[in-house]
Design a protein around this motif. Structure first.
Motif, PDB file in Angstrom:
ATOM      1  N   TYR A   1      -8.311 -46.399  25.851  1.00 55.56           N
ATOM      2  CA  TYR A   1      -8.909 -45.375  25.018  1.00 55.56           C
ATOM      3  C   TYR A   1      -7.840 -44.342  24.695  1.00 55.56           C
ATOM      4  O   TYR A   1      -6.795 -44.288  25.344  1.00 55.56           O
ATOM      5  CB  TYR A   1     -10.055 -44.669  25.764  1.00 55.56           C
TER       6      TYR A   1
ATOM      7  N   GLU B   1     -12.923 -36.696  19.778  1.00 58.35           N
ATOM      8  CA  GLU B   1     -13.571 -37.416  20.867  1.00 58.35           C
ATOM      9  C   GLU B   1     -12.706 -38.593  21.314  1.00 58.35           C
ATOM     10  O   GLU B   1     -11.895 -39.118  20.551  1.00 58.35           O
ATOM     11  CB  GLU B   1     -14.944 -37.922  20.417  1.00 58.35           C
ATOM     12  N   ARG B   2     -12.925 -38.992  22.548  1.00 59.13           N
ATOM     13  CA  ARG B   2     -12.222 -40.161  23.054  1.00 59.13           C
ATOM     14  C   ARG B   2     -12.720 -41.401  22.331  1.00 59.13           C
ATOM     15  O   ARG B   2     -13.922 -41.569  22.117  1.00 59.13           O
ATOM     16  CB  ARG B   2     -12.457 -40.283  24.562  1.00 59.13           C
TER      17      ARG B   2
ATOM     18  N   GLN C   1      -7.510 -40.037  23.234  1.00 58.44           N
ATOM     19  CA  GLN C   1      -8.160 -38.806  22.808  1.00 58.44           C
ATOM     20  C   GLN C   1      -7.116 -37.875  22.213  1.00 58.44           C
ATOM     21  O   GLN C   1      -6.192 -37.430  22.905  1.00 58.44           O
ATOM     22  CB  GLN C   1      -8.869 -38.125  23.973  1.00 58.44           C
TER      23      GLN C   1
END
Length: 115
Positions: free
Chosen positions: A37, A44-45, A39
């Motif tokens: 992921y 937002e992530r 960010q």
């Protein structure tokens, strides 16, 4: 206790490449999925890449064709190779792994794409 530790972040110029790595420890079984992921500041992530135990890969549209994710279950590592980097790829990148429905997270590594 399962731990994930990312490495490989840093500063890279636009168009450059960078390889991140995530090393897992404390797990007795291979993870069902291993993911990256990111960010970015003020955002937002988001999930950018995923690889299943069977080797099925998925990428977000924003990185498709530029990022390649791989995993080595013998070493409990997952690594995205990031090519043709853009300033908008600047973010903290997090390793994530799922084992039997339980998620584990690393602390993240910063990637900055800038001239």
């Amino acid at each position: 206790q399962v731990q994930l530790v990312e490495s490989g972040g840093g500063l890279v110029q636009p168009g450059g490449s960078l390889a991140l790595s995530c090393a897992a420890s404390g797990n007795n079984f291979a993870f069902n999925t291993m993911n990256w992921y990111r960010q970015a500041p003020g955002k937002e992530r988001e999930l950018v890449a995923r690889i299943t135990f069977g080797g099925v890969r998925n990428y977000s549209d924003s990185v498709k064709g530029r990022f390649t994710i791989s995993r080595d279950d013998s070493r409990d590592t997952v690594s995205p190779q990031m090519n043709s980097l853009k300033p908008e790829d600047t973010a903290v990148y997090y390793c994530n792994a799922v084992l039997r429905g339980i998620e584990f997270w690393g602390k993240g590594t910063l990637v900055t794409v800038s001239a």
